[in-house]
Design an enzyme around this catalytic site. Structure first.
Site, PDB file in Angstrom:
ATOM      1  N   TYR A 142      35.269  10.386 -18.506  1.00 63.36           N
ATOM      2  CA  TYR A 142      36.547  10.434 -19.226  1.00 63.36           C
ATOM      3  C   TYR A 142      36.342  10.698 -20.717  1.00 63.36           C
ATOM      4  CZ  TYR A 142      39.912   8.711 -15.723  1.00 63.36           C
ATOM      5  OH  TYR A 142      40.748   8.575 -14.654  1.00 63.36           O
ATOM      6  N   LYS A 189      26.919   6.303  -7.339  1.00 67.87           N
ATOM      7  CA  LYS A 189      26.430   7.457  -6.582  1.00 67.87           C
ATOM      8  C   LYS A 189      24.977   7.648  -7.011  1.00 67.87           C
ATOM      9  CE  LYS A 189      27.163  11.023  -3.859  1.00 67.87           C
ATOM     10  NZ  LYS A 189      27.422  10.893  -2.404  1.00 67.87           N
ATOM     11  N   ASP A 221      31.149   7.352  -1.812  1.00 74.59           N
ATOM     12  CA  ASP A 221      31.765   7.987  -0.640  1.00 74.59           C
ATOM     13  C   ASP A 221      31.881   6.983   0.505  1.00 74.59           C
ATOM     14  OD1 ASP A 221      28.983   8.004  -0.595  1.00 74.59           O
ATOM     15  OD2 ASP A 221      28.779  10.007   0.274  1.00 74.59           O
ATOM     16  N   ASP A 245      39.045   4.553 -11.019  1.00 70.85           N
ATOM     17  CA  ASP A 245      40.387   5.145 -11.022  1.00 70.85           C
ATOM     18  C   ASP A 245      40.778   5.547  -9.606  1.00 70.85           C
ATOM     19  OD1 ASP A 245      42.757   6.338 -12.083  1.00 70.85           O
ATOM     20  OD2 ASP A 245      41.782   8.295 -11.859  1.00 70.85           O
ATOM     21  N   ASP A 249      43.549   3.463  -6.706  1.00 70.20           N
ATOM     22  CA  ASP A 249      44.735   4.055  -6.064  1.00 70.20           C
ATOM     23  C   ASP A 249      44.593   3.968  -4.544  1.00 70.20           C
ATOM     24  OD1 ASP A 249      45.864   4.818  -8.509  1.00 70.20           O
ATOM     25  OD2 ASP A 249      46.495   6.771  -7.725  1.00 70.20           O
TER      26      ASP A 249
HETATM   27  C1  IPM Z   1      45.229   4.970 -14.673  1.00 62.75           C
HETATM   28  C2  IPM Z   1      45.748   6.357 -14.906  1.00 62.75           C
HETATM   29  C3  IPM Z   1      45.080   6.944 -16.137  1.00 62.75           C
HETATM   30  C4  IPM Z   1      43.600   7.027 -15.841  1.00 62.75           C
HETATM   31  C5  IPM Z   1      45.631   8.295 -16.595  1.00 62.75           C
HETATM   32  C6  IPM Z   1      47.120   8.251 -16.820  1.00 62.75           C
HETATM   33  C7  IPM Z   1      44.913   8.796 -17.812  1.00 62.75           C
HETATM   34  O1  IPM Z   1      45.564   7.153 -13.781  1.00 62.75           O
HETATM   35  O2  IPM Z   1      45.423   4.104 -15.547  1.00 62.75           O
HETATM   36  O3  IPM Z   1      44.640   4.716 -13.624  1.00 62.75           O
HETATM   37  O4  IPM Z   1      43.137   7.992 -15.209  1.00 62.75           O
HETATM   38  O5  IPM Z   1      42.871   6.121 -16.254  1.00 62.75           O
HETATM   39 MN    MN Z   2      44.735   6.105 -12.067  1.00 57.61          MN
END
Ligand code: IPM
Ligand code: MN
Length: 371
Positions: A142, A189, A221, A245, A249
């Site tokens: 990042y 990884k 993975d 990240d 999700d």
């Molecule tokens: C999160 C979001 C952010 C990230 C984006 C909006 C930059 O997806 O907080 O998980 O990737 O960290």
């Molecule tokens: Mn995110």
């Protein structure tokens, strides 16, 4: 207790979910005799529209001078579909994380029996799932050097980690594991990436200081698969920025809705609290977004202030709404309640007005039914 909180509502549904959290914090202050004051600041697409800058200096100033930060959401489709945009909303959040040195993002993943049926996973596999992801937040790909050549035919993003960056977040994860089921899984990884091999080395070394914590290692993975196949095996997951990240999700589907998950970002000074969901542009202004991710983030904020009883009451109120099917459209697309109604119900609960004194029929009047 007197505290000043910086509120960054941000983009999309950010303002409407954050509004409910502020009202809940007010109800907590009233019930327990605290005083919370708020400073509202800009960030993201909203800030670009108003100032040309995704993170105005005043926002950083206010964050540095307050006791905690509550943030809504960031992002707007007009930037998502324009890869050549020079200024992007997300730059605001990334710069804020870096400026405040919020190096650890903590994302708890829990399940609610009332929502088991919503998860695409089988109920028997998600019962009692309770783990927490420690995602490194200010390093890795990042924040590495980004380049694109003049012809725009080649681009690169460097992934860099220093020993110190790995150590500080790892200590937090080990300390958390100690208070839980004493198991830590490093996700990396290391069969391919040099940075991952450094993570493994450093975590192996640090583990010597936490002999009571059992450590294991998973390639990312495989971890992505294990989170779906057998999520109950996890207690604390520690990982670098981008893997964290993606995996957080993925893990949110276990709970049944991305709208439910809160997070805390902590570091050297101030801490920031935000739901893990995005700005959900399609729902903006419709009063249908799920405010629970934000309200549970406010509960984490209260805990950060040491207000444990207050945080527990907010969580109890959230569970009460779920158990009674007072849910938003993401959870029940037919019989649902509005964002603001869920907020009101939680406030009523916190103020001691339910379940006894609040009449079910009155709540029913606040329901929206699609026939
Ligand atoms: C999160 C979001 C952010 C990230 C984006 C909006 C930059 O997806 O907080 O998980 O990737 O960290
Ligand atoms: Mn995110």
């Amino acid at each position: 207790m007197t505290k000043n909180i910086t509120i960054i509502e941000g983009d999309g549904i950010g303002p409407e979910v954050t509004r409910q959290s502020v009202l809940v914090l007010d109800a907590i202050a009233e019930t327990f005799g605290h005083e919370f004051t708020y400073t509202y600041c800009l960030m993201g697409a909203d800030a670009i529209d108003k100032t040309g800058n995704p993170l105005p200096d005043e926002t950083i100033e206010s964050c540095l001078n307050s006791d905690a930060i509550l943030f809504g959401a960031i992002g707007h489709p007009k930037y998502d579909n324009d890869p050549s945009a020079k200024v992007r909303p997300e730059q605001g959040l990334l710069k804020l994380r870096k400026s405040l040195q919020l190096f650890a993002n903590i994302r708890p993943v829990t399940t609610y029996p009332a929502l088991h049926h919503l998860s695409p996973l089988k109920t028997k596999n998600i019962e009692d799932v309770d783990f927490i992801i420690f995602r490194e937040l200010t390093g890795g790909i990042y924040f590495g050097k980004k380049e694109v050549n003049a012809e725009a035919t080649q681009a690169s993003d460097d992934c860099v980690y220093t020993r110190e960056e790995i150590e500080r977040v790892s200590h937090l994860a080990f300390q958390s594991a100690r208070t839980r089921r004493k198991k830590l899984t490093l996700v990396d990884k290391a069969n391919v990436l040099e940075t991952s091999r450094l993570w493994r080395k450093v975590v192996q070394e640090i583990s010597g200081q936490y002999p009571d914590v059992k450590v294991d290692f998973l390639f990312v993975d495989n971890a992505a698969m294990q989170i779906i196949l057998n999520p109950r095996q996890f207690d604390v997951i520690l990982t670098e920025n981008m893997f964290g990240d993606i995996l957080s999700d993925e893990a949110s589907v276990i709970s049944g809705s991305l709208g439910l998950l809160p997070s805390a970002s902590v570091g050297k000074g101030n801490a920031l609290f935000e739901p893990i969901h995005g700005s959900y542009p399609q729902a903006t202004g419709k009063d249908i977004a799920n405010p629970l991710g934000s309200i549970l983030s406010a509960a984490m904020l209260l805990e950060h202030f040491g207000l444990v009883k207050e945080a527990a009451l907010v969580r109890e109120a959230v569970e009460w709404t779920l158990q009674n099917s007072f849910v938003t459209k993401d959870i029940d697309p037919v019989n649902f309640y509005f964002t603001s109604t869920i907020g009101e119900l939680i406030i009523d609960y916190v103020a001691g007005k339910v379940p006894g004194s609040l009449k079910k029929e009155n709540i029913e009047l606040r329901k929206s039914t699609i026939i």
